[in-house]
Write an enzyme that holds these catalytic residues in place. Sequence first.
Site, PDB file in Angstrom:
ATOM      1  N   ASP A  91       0.865  -1.162   0.000  1.00  0.00           N
ATOM      2  CA  ASP A  91       0.000   0.000   0.000  1.00  0.00           C
ATOM      3  C   ASP A  91       0.919   1.234   0.000  1.00  0.00           C
ATOM      4  O   ASP A  91       2.137   1.130   0.123  1.00  0.00           O
ATOM      5  CB  ASP A  91      -0.971  -0.023   1.200  1.00  0.00           C
TER       6      ASP A  91
HETATM    7  C1  GLC Z   1      -4.321   4.417  -0.176  1.00  0.00           C
HETATM    8  C2  GLC Z   1      -5.242   3.270   0.179  1.00  0.00           C
HETATM    9  C3  GLC Z   1      -5.365   2.223  -0.878  1.00  0.00           C
HETATM   10  C4  GLC Z   1      -5.251   2.873  -2.230  1.00  0.00           C
HETATM   11  C5  GLC Z   1      -3.837   3.424  -2.378  1.00  0.00           C
HETATM   12  C6  GLC Z   1      -3.644   4.176  -3.697  1.00  0.00           C
HETATM   13  O1  GLC Z   1      -3.581   4.799   0.920  1.00  0.00           O
HETATM   14  O2  GLC Z   1      -4.993   2.601   1.405  1.00  0.00           O
HETATM   15  O3  GLC Z   1      -6.623   1.577  -0.700  1.00  0.00           O
HETATM   16  O4  GLC Z   1      -5.506   1.927  -3.257  1.00  0.00           O
HETATM   17  O5  GLC Z   1      -3.478   4.257  -1.300  1.00  0.00           O
HETATM   18  O6  GLC Z   1      -4.452   5.285  -3.739  1.00  0.00           O
END
Ligand code: GLC
Length: 742
Positions: free
Chosen positions: A288
């Site tokens: 993430d």
């Molecule tokens: C965010 C979220 C994730 C998302 C990613 C890209 O922090 O936790 O769900 O897909 O970053 O935006």
Amino acid sequence: MYQLKSLFIFLAAILAGVGVLAQSDTEKDVASRVDSLMNRMTLEEKIGQLNQLTGDGEVTGPVTLNQDYQQQIREGMVGSMLNVNGAEYTRKIQRIAVEESRLGIPLIFGYDVIHGYKTIFPVPLGESASWDLEAIEKAARIAAEEATAAGQHWTFAPMMDISRDARWGRVMEGAGEDPYYGSKVARARIRGFQGEDFSKDNTMLACAKHYVAYGAPRGGRDYNTVDMSMRRLHETYLPPFKAAVDEGVATFMSSFNELNGVPLTGSRELVRGLVKDQWGFDGFIVSDWGSIQEMIPHGVAADKYEAGDLAMNAGIDMDMEGKVYQQELKNLLEDGRITDVHINEAVRRILTKKFELGLFEDPYKYCDQEREERELLSDDNRAFARESARKSMVLLKNGDVLPLSKDLEDIALIGPLVQADDEYIGTWSARGEGRHVINVMEGFRNKLGDETNLSYAQGASFTGQSKEGFAEALETARQADAVVAVVGESAMMSGEALSRMDIGLPGVQKELVMELTKLDKPLVVILMNGRPLAIPEVDKKAPAILEAWLPGTEGGNAIADVVFGDYNPSGKLTASFPYSVGQVPVQYEHKNTGRPKVEDQRYTSKYIDGPNKPLYPFGYGLSYTTFEYAEPRLSQKEIGFDETLEVSVKVQNTGELAGEEVVQLYVRDMVGSVTRPVKELKGFEKIRLEAGQEKEVVFELEAEDLAFYTKDMEYKAEPGYFKVFTGSSSEDVQEGEFTLKR
Ligand code: GLC
């Protein structure tokens, strides 16, 4: 330790080899093309493929905007971009990678297409309340049609985190509290996004996120600590992810949280060991946003070097917006902390998906401005968004108020959400815009034409404590024949980093509604919210309550369809609505305890200031008609491990209107080698019945449906006495019994 690692590498190579033998011709073709490309890549270029940077399209995490990302792409240091949108913009960036870097390896563009791209559907928790898997799949399909027309190859969806804690803001992104149903919804959404063939220009990679148990943070506070037994992890939080692998999901995303002391992004046991080796997942795993380097504040890595070591050994293939792999993998390789086997495995997994998408044949196939113009926000897409929103709505209470007559002369619309366009699309609304929303005022006008006088007063703001607007709201209501209060949460009250410690109606909206109930007028309360709300006072006083969620672009039209009876509400809750935040976490699938609650008996498991049961249970939802259930009939009193039990239940529409009903089947294992829940969902069927019509729904149960993690953590059914429950919610059921014999 070294011997163990070399054995591990040997086994990994064997597994890879076996994998090759099992490949189809196409897969062999892709594999050989990947091999020949990798043979031409430098180490730096390989590491570049593992590096994902955010564009300046929008910000979905802690901002670390990369001013020089285009130069890094030229130097082959970037494999993927996120938050780069539009056919034109993605074409511009792709051209740099393809035409200005040494090997011309195309980028893969990822984006959070969570509940629509331009045409926005209800927030996923709301959408899941339709219990209509075909509709859920179709919504994802439409989202993919729009997103791929605008340059996206990959969506960071579906989010499949089970949650039983309405304080957690991201409960709005999933499919509720139940792993059985959550797994079905995850598979439907993956099918919708991925279609049958990645090489088509209207299909995209899906992403199983956030792996794993992210939905169980202490205190319901986002990113907070997660601590649970392995049994609970396997029984509740892992099943949707296993289902995603079985459905062929292309990617995974590791979660921010730790589990029992180990951040998932560094968990070799649960990422490489379980997902890649045991489940055989052959796609790639992205961290993430910054979750690799966040192992430093987690306190398991002293610096990026150690964080990179943990993540690469755990099997994280791509570093989202963390720059750890970019900065540290070469050092880690030189120091022997990682091997080129891991790097090559990660590169191979990523390049394989790029080949499967057809990006090497035509890197610009998704950058089609003509298709983008045609697809986005089309009338058909809007029409289905309206249908999806209607199906998601849950009728929580209804005296003799709903549906309202279209002949009413004066209707007062009261509340902060009546025409707050931007709130209807919720968070994670991609390229959706409030200006395209049909709000309740507009939806009612569309429905009723100009004959009906629609008056409006905001009455209260979302979170303010001021009651100055009450007088105008009450006066407006007094002048009307019926009152519709549209209250709830703003978009920015649910979603990432948006947890609440109070899950009631925010601000003084509850007080406003209570004042409206004193007018002795036909009153409908429409809730628009991203999470279950604790609204016991409203439930007691308001004659009609409709849960409309954050309903998306066509929300106002869909609400009007339901309120005026052009659609008979059929939604059922997929997350319990607590009576109080003090009950949280709350779920229907709870244990009996040694002292189950007995009214008026002190020494039993209960609160002295409120009920154990939620306000509205899992699976609950009313209709404008009524349904009557017969007792379930079982084909046998006992079954063997190799037999199938049929559970039949007759359901009749005993009202005046046609309607849909979600018939549910639950099971209870009365005695196990460990304690077992009082109910577990094991089947459902949504049926439509004309007034007076009766249907028989037949469910099948086999031993594998009764399997669980036994005392020895073996996944299997145990012989013994079981109960089955059929009915219209997890509480409104009738029971039968049977024995599973050795
Ligand atoms: C965010 C979220 C994730 C998302 C990613 C890209 O922090 O936790 O769900 O897909 O970053 O935006």
